[in-house]
Scaffold this motif. Structure first.
Motif, PDB file in Angstrom:
ATOM      1  N   ARG A 111       0.828  -1.200   0.000  1.00 54.98           N
ATOM      2  CA  ARG A 111       0.000   0.000   0.000  1.00 54.98           C
ATOM      3  C   ARG A 111       0.867   1.256   0.000  1.00 54.98           C
ATOM      4  O   ARG A 111       0.576   2.226  -0.714  1.00 54.98           O
ATOM      5  CB  ARG A 111      -0.922  -0.016   1.228  1.00 54.98           C
ATOM      6  CG  ARG A 111      -1.806   1.213   1.406  1.00 54.98           C
ATOM      7  CD  ARG A 111      -2.855   1.313   0.335  1.00 54.98           C
ATOM      8  NE  ARG A 111      -3.740   2.458   0.542  1.00 54.98           N
ATOM      9  CZ  ARG A 111      -4.676   2.845  -0.308  1.00 54.98           C
ATOM     10  NH1 ARG A 111      -4.863   2.178  -1.436  1.00 54.98           N
ATOM     11  NH2 ARG A 111      -5.442   3.875  -0.047  1.00 54.98           N
ATOM     12  N   TYR A 133      -6.815  -0.413  -6.989  1.00 53.08           N
ATOM     13  CA  TYR A 133      -6.010  -1.058  -5.953  1.00 53.08           C
ATOM     14  C   TYR A 133      -6.879  -1.937  -5.056  1.00 53.08           C
ATOM     15  O   TYR A 133      -6.491  -3.072  -4.736  1.00 53.08           O
ATOM     16  CB  TYR A 133      -5.293   0.002  -5.113  1.00 53.08           C
ATOM     17  CG  TYR A 133      -4.544  -0.580  -3.934  1.00 53.08           C
ATOM     18  CD1 TYR A 133      -3.246  -1.056  -4.081  1.00 53.08           C
ATOM     19  CD2 TYR A 133      -5.155  -0.667  -2.679  1.00 53.08           C
ATOM     20  CE1 TYR A 133      -2.566  -1.607  -3.004  1.00 53.08           C
ATOM     21  CE2 TYR A 133      -4.475  -1.213  -1.605  1.00 53.08           C
ATOM     22  CZ  TYR A 133      -3.188  -1.676  -1.769  1.00 53.08           C
ATOM     23  OH  TYR A 133      -2.521  -2.241  -0.708  1.00 53.08           O
ATOM     24  N   SER A 134      -8.041  -1.439  -4.655  1.00 53.86           N
ATOM     25  CA  SER A 134      -8.916  -2.198  -3.761  1.00 53.86           C
ATOM     26  C   SER A 134      -9.355  -3.513  -4.408  1.00 53.86           C
ATOM     27  O   SER A 134      -9.392  -4.558  -3.744  1.00 53.86           O
ATOM     28  CB  SER A 134     -10.151  -1.366  -3.395  1.00 53.86           C
ATOM     29  OG  SER A 134      -9.779  -0.227  -2.658  1.00 53.86           O
ATOM     30  N   ILE A 137      -6.260  -5.897  -4.558  1.00 50.32           N
ATOM     31  CA  ILE A 137      -5.799  -6.448  -3.284  1.00 50.32           C
ATOM     32  C   ILE A 137      -6.837  -7.366  -2.645  1.00 50.32           C
ATOM     33  O   ILE A 137      -6.501  -8.352  -1.994  1.00 50.32           O
ATOM     34  CB  ILE A 137      -5.402  -5.320  -2.306  1.00 50.32           C
ATOM     35  CG1 ILE A 137      -4.436  -5.830  -1.237  1.00 50.32           C
ATOM     36  CG2 ILE A 137      -6.597  -4.667  -1.673  1.00 50.32           C
ATOM     37  CD1 ILE A 137      -3.039  -6.049  -1.701  1.00 50.32           C
ATOM     38  N   ASP A 138      -8.130  -7.054  -2.824  1.00 47.96           N
ATOM     39  CA  ASP A 138      -9.198  -7.811  -2.159  1.00 47.96           C
ATOM     40  C   ASP A 138     -10.017  -8.681  -3.095  1.00 47.96           C
ATOM     41  O   ASP A 138     -10.788  -9.527  -2.629  1.00 47.96           O
ATOM     42  CB  ASP A 138     -10.153  -6.847  -1.441  1.00 47.96           C
ATOM     43  CG  ASP A 138      -9.482  -6.076  -0.331  1.00 47.96           C
ATOM     44  OD1 ASP A 138      -8.590  -6.663   0.329  1.00 47.96           O
ATOM     45  OD2 ASP A 138      -9.818  -4.901  -0.126  1.00 47.96           O
ATOM     46  N   GLY A 139      -9.896  -8.456  -4.406  1.00 49.84           N
ATOM     47  CA  GLY A 139     -10.775  -9.143  -5.343  1.00 49.84           C
ATOM     48  C   GLY A 139     -12.141  -8.474  -5.364  1.00 49.84           C
ATOM     49  O   GLY A 139     -12.370  -7.456  -4.704  1.00 49.84           O
ATOM     50  N   SER A 140     -13.047  -9.038  -6.117  1.00 57.17           N
ATOM     51  CA  SER A 140     -14.395  -8.464  -6.220  1.00 57.17           C
ATOM     52  C   SER A 140     -15.409  -9.580  -6.430  1.00 57.17           C
ATOM     53  O   SER A 140     -15.202 -10.468  -7.256  1.00 57.17           O
ATOM     54  CB  SER A 140     -14.460  -7.476  -7.393  1.00 57.17           C
ATOM     55  OG  SER A 140     -15.777  -7.005  -7.582  1.00 57.17           O
ATOM     56  N   GLN A 141     -16.507  -9.505  -5.687  1.00 57.21           N
ATOM     57  CA  GLN A 141     -17.589 -10.472  -5.819  1.00 57.21           C
ATOM     58  C   GLN A 141     -18.664  -9.994  -6.788  1.00 57.21           C
ATOM     59  O   GLN A 141     -19.534 -10.764  -7.162  1.00 57.21           O
ATOM     60  CB  GLN A 141     -18.219 -10.747  -4.450  1.00 57.21           C
ATOM     61  CG  GLN A 141     -17.277 -11.440  -3.482  1.00 57.21           C
ATOM     62  CD  GLN A 141     -16.768 -12.767  -4.016  1.00 57.21           C
ATOM     63  OE1 GLN A 141     -17.546 -13.609  -4.474  1.00 57.21           O
ATOM     64  NE2 GLN A 141     -15.456 -12.952  -3.993  1.00 57.21           N
ATOM     65  N   HIS A 147     -10.406 -12.383  -8.734  1.00 56.28           N
ATOM     66  CA  HIS A 147      -9.677 -12.877  -7.570  1.00 56.28           C
ATOM     67  C   HIS A 147      -8.628 -11.843  -7.163  1.00 56.28           C
ATOM     68  O   HIS A 147      -8.155 -11.068  -8.006  1.00 56.28           O
ATOM     69  CB  HIS A 147      -8.977 -14.201  -7.890  1.00 56.28           C
ATOM     70  CG  HIS A 147      -9.922 -15.327  -8.152  1.00 56.28           C
ATOM     71  ND1 HIS A 147     -10.771 -15.830  -7.183  1.00 56.28           N
ATOM     72  CD2 HIS A 147     -10.166 -16.053  -9.278  1.00 56.28           C
ATOM     73  CE1 HIS A 147     -11.486 -16.819  -7.693  1.00 56.28           C
ATOM     74  NE2 HIS A 147     -11.146 -16.957  -8.961  1.00 56.28           N
ATOM     75  N   PRO A 148      -8.244 -11.814  -5.882  1.00 57.97           N
ATOM     76  CA  PRO A 148      -7.146 -10.922  -5.476  1.00 57.97           C
ATOM     77  C   PRO A 148      -5.875 -11.267  -6.247  1.00 57.97           C
ATOM     78  O   PRO A 148      -5.616 -12.421  -6.570  1.00 57.97           O
ATOM     79  CB  PRO A 148      -6.980 -11.213  -3.986  1.00 57.97           C
ATOM     80  CG  PRO A 148      -8.289 -11.805  -3.556  1.00 57.97           C
ATOM     81  CD  PRO A 148      -8.801 -12.565  -4.737  1.00 57.97           C
ATOM     82  N   HIS A 151       0.842  -9.321  -4.370  1.00 61.64           N
ATOM     83  CA  HIS A 151       1.485  -8.028  -4.136  1.00 61.64           C
ATOM     84  C   HIS A 151       2.525  -7.740  -5.217  1.00 61.64           C
ATOM     85  O   HIS A 151       2.714  -6.581  -5.621  1.00 61.64           O
ATOM     86  CB  HIS A 151       2.139  -8.009  -2.758  1.00 61.64           C
ATOM     87  CG  HIS A 151       1.160  -7.964  -1.634  1.00 61.64           C
ATOM     88  ND1 HIS A 151       1.534  -7.744  -0.319  1.00 61.64           N
ATOM     89  CD2 HIS A 151      -0.198  -8.111  -1.609  1.00 61.64           C
ATOM     90  CE1 HIS A 151       0.453  -7.761   0.443  1.00 61.64           C
ATOM     91  NE2 HIS A 151      -0.599  -7.991  -0.312  1.00 61.64           N
TER      92      HIS A 151
END
Length: 221
Positions: A111, A133-134, A137-141, A147-148, A151
Motif C-alpha cells: 500500500r 487497488y482495492s 488487493i481484495d478481489g471483487s464479488q 480474484h485478489p 502483491h
C-alpha cells in the motif's frame, strides 16, 4: 475478554530503559500476556533471550498505557518501543496480536508503494486508482468477478504505468475517463520490458474501471 477502547498513550513520554521499569502488579492481564508469550515462544522456537526481551517490552507497554488492558495501536507501540531502543518490536506485536490486544493499523508495504507512486495525481485520477487497488488487493464479488492479485503483480503494474499517469496529469488530464487509445500509444515507453509492464498495468486498470463503472474511458487495451 471484554472489548476495550483503544488505549491512548501519553504523547511521546520520556521513556526509561526496560531495565529501569518497576515490576508490574499481579493482574489477570499480566497473567494472560505471560501465558500467551510463553505459548507463542514455544510454538516458534524462541530463544530464552528473545522471550525475556519481549516480556520486558510487553511490561513497558502496559506501564506506558493510560488505560491498562486496552487494545494497543501497532503504530504507537512501534514508535514507543523504537524510541526506547527495543529491537524486538515485531515479536512483541506478534504476542499482542495473539492475545487479542493489538489494533494492527500498520500500512502494508504494498500500500505504501502504491501511494508513493500515485502521489501528486489529481483527485479524480487518485480515486480511480484507489478503486483499482482495492479490487486488486481484495478481489471483487460483483460482476465482473475477480480474484485478489499478488502483491508482486500490483507492484509491477503500478510501477509500469506510473510514468504515464503522471505524464497525463502534467498534460492536463484530471480523470482517466479522458484517456484514449491514442494517448496510450503515443506515451508508451520504447524499452521492451518497460513497455510490457506499462501495458499490463494499463490493461488491468482500465478493465477494472470499466467493470466498476468508475470511468467511461474509450481506452480499450
Amino acid at each position: 475478554m471484554a472489548e476495550h477502547q483503544m488505549a491512548l498513550f501519553p504523547a511521546l513520554p520520556r521513556l526509561m530503559s526496560l531495565r529501569d521499569l518497576a515490576p508490574l502488579p499481579e493482574s489477570d492481564l499480566a497473567h494472560q500476556l505471560d501465558a500467551t508469550l510463553q505459548g507463542h515462544a514455544r510454538e516458534h522456537g524462541w530463544s530464552p533471550r528473545l522471550r525475556n526481551v519481549v516480556a520486558g517490552s510487553l511490561r513497558a507497554l502496559q506501564q506506558w498505557q493510560d488505560t491498562p488492558g486496552a487494545v494497543i495501536s501497532a503504530r504507537t507501540a512501534q514508535e514507543l518501543l523504537s524510541q526506547a531502543g527495543v529491537t524486538t518490536v515485531t515479536s512483541t506485536l506478534e504476542v499482542l496480536d495473539a492475545a487479542g490486544l493489538l489494533n494492527d493499523d500498520r500500512v502494508p508495504a504494498v500500500r505504501r508503494f502504491f501511494l508513493d507512486r500515485i502521489d501528486g495525481l489529481p483527485e479524480p485520477m487518485h480515486e480511480q486508482l484507489d478503486t483499482w487497488y482495492s479490487v486488486m488487493i481484495d478481489g471483487s464479488q460483483r460482476a465482473p468477478r475477480r480474484h485478489p492479485r499478488s502483491h508482486r503483480t500490483i507492484r509491477l503494474n503500478i510501477r509500469g504505468m506510473a510514468p504515464l499517469l503522471h505524464g497525463w496529469a502534467a498534460a492536463g488530464h484530471t480523470s482517466l475517463a479522458t484517456i484514449t487509445r491514442d494517448d496510450v500509444r503515443a506515451d508508451l515507453p520504447n524499452e521492451p520490458v518497460a513497455r510490457l509492464h506499462a501495458l499490463a498495468g494499463l490493461r488491468s486498470l482500465f478493465t477494472v474501471l470499466r467493470g466498476h463503472f468508475r470511468t467511461r474511458s474509450t481506452c480499450l487495451l
